[in-house]
Write a protein that holds these residues in place. Structure first.
Motif: not given
Length: 654
Positions: A571, A465, A598, A633, A552
């Motif tokens: 993710g 990330l 992040a 992450t 994302e």
């Protein structure tokens, strides 16, 4: 304070956390199952984790969705799955042997055990007292490697059943009544535990019809206590020694109680195009029907087909109608054939099909355009049957057979009066004596290395990330977007399930056929949706393909349980937005998460600020456990688990 049955089984398998609703717990998994459209990716992930052998008490691989093998890609997948089962120590059910839930119920489901399956209807064996949960394939791979399975501790709701079912009503009507009352979102974050004298009156096959369709409520699982009916069923299957008496404590406390008097139930039907669009059959009587299907993991057992067979014996199905019966397992089909019921159905004009999931997801027996299809299945999402503008109704086998004879939707009680039919009732065989020829046990494996055809690709990995997430709102969607919308399951698409690069071309094509190309052109972006985003199947491809295309984050008003877990696993950041933000944001808007993503995820931050078109801002929330934040992450569960393995940590520590 006493415990519910759900809490008892979870306590016996608890490895992390405590049984507080909403808190994350980790549990040990006894059994895992996979089917052919999800299993290919499970085994590729198992291989990518460098694992050598299945560590669960039992692992079973079934081939039940693509059994017609339209293309060498389907057949290659089945050969790969057979080789994976042989290589890693799993039982293998050959194509045509039956639907995973039916075959597992017959051969392996056991009271008190935990089962994790890469299919959303995995809770089916809850009718036998097994706590069974559907999950994404990567969760299956990790659990099969010895890792814990993590889930939010659900609320446990007592569904108290009173009375007994009247003639012509069935277990299907019980779960349709639940859907009518609770809707497809009513079970999110819950386990439904069925108790009471009405529950005791139901056979195990009737109970498993109910637990199977608990998935349509959005429930984590559904469960019945065990009793003499459970013991009797296992003995008839030749597995009486696996019986365990399991009940809730008398003073168990439930989060809620729902009471259903079985004696009040009449034949019900779910109208197009959602399983909770339920009305009495008499309200839609007279609607012309051109196709009737009896089967599926919900109503494909011997005990489900037999009533329909009795009803059509010495009768003829309507001339302008096709009636198809697809037994849920070869065991059921073989027994019906040996007893002469298959011949009786054929004589009445019934087409007896292979034991497969196929028609449920549009693989074979696709309805004609502008026609009504009546099915004993569990889902009637728009377009799921293989034609976009379908009219699929869900009902019991009795209602289905009545429609086949009448040529239109009819309450079977009314048809019985017209034709002089007797209510078929519920009948169990003295012994379930179908052969086991198509079940290859792990100890009899015929492969010891993986066999990969040219269509079987690699598992895609996400980068860790980053600090910035920004991009165009590539698609804005409504409420109740299903995994069938995200990745369709029709035969022309399903054959690419082991090839993510190719499969991604079909991402969200049922919502916007230009989406995949626009996502490729953009390189990155976000999705926006209403409530219950990702309901439906457990297919992790619905997260994997958007990830592959550069998505994302998903901003939605709420998420379905399994799909949200899959977003974490691959993710993609799942952010919850309120209704006002949803209404205001538009497709094409530029969205930026203002925070250092992040750092914020890793630090436990829940509230994030999103900026839209550099014009206005809103708050979005990340509801995630510490473990889920570590997954995000790292860029997903697979890279995190590999990192831990390389560092010496066991998969259970993920």
């Amino acid at each position: 304070m006493g415990q519910t049955l759900t809490e008892k089984i979870l306590s016996d398998h608890l490895v992390e956390g405590d049984l507080t609703p909403g808190e994350e717990i980790g549990i040990e998994i006894d059994q895992v199952l996979m089917q052919d459209t999800t299993g290919t990716m499970v085994w590729l992930q198992f291989e990518a984790l460098d694992l050598d052998e299945a560590q669960t008490e039992l692992a079973a691989q079934y081939c039940d969705h693509q059994t017609y093998q339209f293309d060498f890609k389907n057949t290659d997948d089945h050969r790969f799955l057979r080789s994976a089962a042989g290589t890693y120590g799993a039982h293998f059910s050959r194509p045509g042997n039956g639907i995973c839930h039916n075959v597992h119920k017959e051969n392996f489901a056991a009271p008190g055990k935990t089962l994790l399956g890469s299919d959303s209807h995995t809770p089916t064996p809850g009718g036998l007292g097994q706590l069974a949960i559907g999950a994404g394939g990567l969760d299956i791979a990790v659990a099969m490697g010895g890792g814990a399975y993590y889930v939010e501790m659900p609320e446990v709701v007592n569904v108290r059943l009173e009375g007994e079912l009247p003639e012509w009503s069935s277990a299907k009507d019980v779960i349709l009544e639940m859907l009518r009352r609770e809707t497809v979102k009513g079970g999110v974050g819950k386990v439904f535990e069925y108790t009471g004298p009405g529950a005791e009156s139901l056979t195990v096959p009737e109970r498993t019809t109910i637990t199977n369709m608990g998935t349509e409520l959005g429930a984590t699982s559904s469960l019945f206590e065990t009793d003499e009916k459970t013991k009797d069923y296992l003995e008839r299957q030749g597995r009486g020694d696996e019986y365990v008496e399991l009940t809730a404590d008398d003073d168990a406390e439930y989060a809620d109680e729902i009471v259903i008097d079985l004696g009040d139930l009449e034949p019900l039907i779910a109208c197009p195009s959602m399983p909770d669009n339920v009305v009495p059959v008499r309200e839609v009587a007279g609607e012309k029907v051109e196709q009737v299907l009896v089967g599926s993991c919900t109503n494909g057992g011997y005990e489900d087909v037999l009533p329909a067979a009795k009803m059509v014996k010495d009768q003829e199905v309507a001339k302008y109608l096709e009636m198809i019966v697809a037994p849920g397992s070869k065991q059921a089909g073989e027994m019906l054939a040996r007893e002469g019921w298959t011949a009786e159905m054929m004589a009445a004009g019934v087409n007896v099909s292979e034991a497969t999931c196929g028609p449920c997801i549009g693989i074979g027996h696709v309805p004609a355009s502008d026609s009504v299809s009546l099915r004993t299945f569990n889902r009637n999402f728009e377009g799921r049957s293989g034609i976009e503008d379908d009219n699929v109704y869900l009902c019991s086998p009795q209602v289905a057979a009545a429609a086949a004879l009448k040529g239109e939707i009819v309450d079977p009680r009314d048809l019985a009066d017209e034709l002089g039919l007797d209510a078929p009732g519920v009948e169990l065989p003295d012994k379930y004596d179908g052969s086991k020829t198509d079940l290859i046990y792990a100890e009899d494996a015929i492969d010891d290395e993986l066999i990969k055809g040219p269509n079987i690709g690699e598992v895609p990995l996400q980068d860790p990330l980053g600090s910035n997430i920004s991009g165009e709102t590539l698609l804005k969607m409504e409420d109740n977007i299903t995994t069938d919308h995200i990745i369709p399951a029709t035969s022309d698409i399903l054959k690419f399930r082991s090839n993510i690069e190719r499969l991604s071309d079909f991402t969200l094509s049922r919502v916007d056929e230009t989406f995949a190309q626009r996502a490729k052109d953009a390189g990155t972006g976000v999705l926006v949706a209403g409530e219950n985003y990702g309901q439906g199947s457990s297919r992790e491809h619905a997260a994997m393909c958007p990830m592959y295309l550069g998505i994302e984050a998903v901003l939605a008003q709420s998420f379905a349980r399994i799909h949200k877990a899959n977003l974490f696993n691959f993710g993609i950041v799942p952010l919850a937005i309120d209704e006002e933000t949803y209404e205001k944001i538009e497709q094409g808007d530029d969205v930026e998460i203002v925070d250092d993503v992040a750092e914020a995820v890793e630090s436990g931050q829940e509230e994030f600020t999103i900026r839209v078109n550099d014009d206005w801002e809103a708050t979005a929330n990340l509801h995630a456990s510490e473990r889920e934040r570590r997954i995000l992450t790292a860029g997903g569960k697979l890279p995190l688990t590999k990192q831990q393995a390389e560092g010496g940590a066991a998969p259970a520590d993920d």
